[in-house]
Scaffold this motif. Structure first.
Motif, mmCIF file in Angstrom:
data_model
loop_
_atom_site.group_PDB
_atom_site.id
_atom_site.type_symbol
_atom_site.label_atom_id
_atom_site.label_comp_id
_atom_site.label_asym_id
_atom_site.label_seq_id
_atom_site.Cartn_x
_atom_site.Cartn_y
_atom_site.Cartn_z
ATOM 1 N N HIS A 5 0.822 -1.203 0.000
ATOM 2 C CA HIS A 5 0.000 0.000 0.000
ATOM 3 C C HIS A 5 0.861 1.259 0.000
ATOM 4 O O HIS A 5 0.482 2.268 -0.598
ATOM 5 C CB HIS A 5 -0.954 0.004 1.194
ATOM 6 N N SER A 6 2.005 1.202 0.633
ATOM 7 C CA SER A 6 2.911 2.347 0.623
ATOM 8 C C SER A 6 3.481 2.593 -0.767
ATOM 9 O O SER A 6 3.611 3.738 -1.198
ATOM 10 C CB SER A 6 4.046 2.134 1.621
ATOM 11 N N LEU A 7 3.802 1.518 -1.470
ATOM 12 C CA LEU A 7 4.316 1.663 -2.831
ATOM 13 C C LEU A 7 3.256 2.211 -3.783
ATOM 14 O O LEU A 7 3.581 2.844 -4.785
ATOM 15 C CB LEU A 7 4.842 0.321 -3.346
ATOM 16 N N ALA A 8 2.000 1.985 -3.452
ATOM 17 C CA ALA A 8 0.906 2.463 -4.301
ATOM 18 C C ALA A 8 0.506 3.909 -3.992
ATOM 19 O O ALA A 8 -0.346 4.469 -4.686
ATOM 20 C CB ALA A 8 -0.299 1.547 -4.141
ATOM 21 N N THR A 9 1.115 4.518 -2.992
ATOM 22 C CA THR A 9 0.731 5.875 -2.600
ATOM 23 C C THR A 9 0.813 6.876 -3.747
ATOM 24 O O THR A 9 -0.121 7.654 -3.946
ATOM 25 C CB THR A 9 1.571 6.350 -1.395
ATOM 26 N N LEU A 50 1.685 9.094 2.780
ATOM 27 C CA LEU A 50 2.439 7.861 3.025
ATOM 28 C C LEU A 50 2.516 7.527 4.513
ATOM 29 O O LEU A 50 2.319 6.382 4.899
ATOM 30 C CB LEU A 50 3.849 7.983 2.452
ATOM 31 N N GLY A 51 2.770 8.533 5.341
ATOM 32 C CA GLY A 51 2.882 8.293 6.784
ATOM 33 C C GLY A 51 1.636 7.672 7.387
ATOM 34 O O GLY A 51 1.706 6.610 8.006
ATOM 35 N N PRO A 52 0.467 8.301 7.202
ATOM 36 C CA PRO A 52 -0.746 7.705 7.751
ATOM 37 C C PRO A 52 -1.072 6.333 7.162
ATOM 38 O O PRO A 52 -1.554 5.449 7.869
ATOM 39 C CB PRO A 52 -1.834 8.720 7.399
ATOM 40 N N THR A 53 -0.781 6.155 5.872
ATOM 41 C CA THR A 53 -1.035 4.856 5.241
ATOM 42 C C THR A 53 -0.178 3.769 5.883
ATOM 43 O O THR A 53 -0.686 2.711 6.282
ATOM 44 C CB THR A 53 -0.758 4.919 3.727
ATOM 45 N N ALA A 54 1.114 4.022 5.989
ATOM 46 C CA ALA A 54 2.024 3.029 6.562
ATOM 47 C C ALA A 54 1.692 2.767 8.030
ATOM 48 O O ALA A 54 1.631 1.611 8.458
ATOM 49 C CB ALA A 54 3.470 3.509 6.425
ATOM 50 N N LEU A 55 1.444 3.826 8.777
ATOM 51 C CA LEU A 55 1.120 3.671 10.186
ATOM 52 C C LEU A 55 -0.173 2.887 10.383
ATOM 53 O O LEU A 55 -0.259 2.003 11.235
ATOM 54 C CB LEU A 55 1.005 5.041 10.857
ATOM 55 N N GLY A 56 -1.159 3.175 9.565
ATOM 56 C CA GLY A 56 -2.441 2.476 9.665
ATOM 57 C C GLY A 56 -2.300 0.985 9.397
ATOM 58 O O GLY A 56 -2.859 0.155 10.128
ATOM 59 N N TYR A 57 -1.547 0.629 8.356
ATOM 60 C CA TYR A 57 -1.394 -0.790 8.043
ATOM 61 C C TYR A 57 -0.483 -1.505 9.034
ATOM 62 O O TYR A 57 -0.679 -2.689 9.313
ATOM 63 C CB TYR A 57 -0.923 -0.985 6.603
#
Length: 80
Positions: A5-9, A50-57
């Motif tokens: 998901h981070s790579l898809a940001t 990216l930060g919220p996405t990575a933290l959430g997952y």
């Protein structure tokens, strides 16, 4: 899941831009929108969120696997 998901940001940033401001990006392909964002706002703008996405997952994964490890003995006991 966090890495994928981070790579898809950056793709998600482009998609969201096209959806929220269709007039500005009308007639542009996805690569053209990438180029426009990088040219006008810089490459790091593609990583916005990216930060919220990575933290959430990371949190979701920790909770899911943590709960599984806690529940595993009870599940095995109930199923024999």
């Amino acid at each position: 899941a966090c890495l994928s998901h981070s790579l898809a940001t950056p793709v998600d940033v482009v998609k969201t831009r096209q959806q929220t401001d269709p007039e500005q990006y009308r007639g542009l392909s996805v690569p053209q929108v990438f180029a426009k964002i990088v040219r006008e706002e810089g490459p790091f703008m593609l990583l916005k969120g990216l930060g919220p996405t990575a933290l959430g997952y990371l949190f979701e994964g920790a909770m899911k696997f943590g709960f599984y490890e806690l529940a595993k003995p009870f599940i095995f006991q109930m199923t024999g």
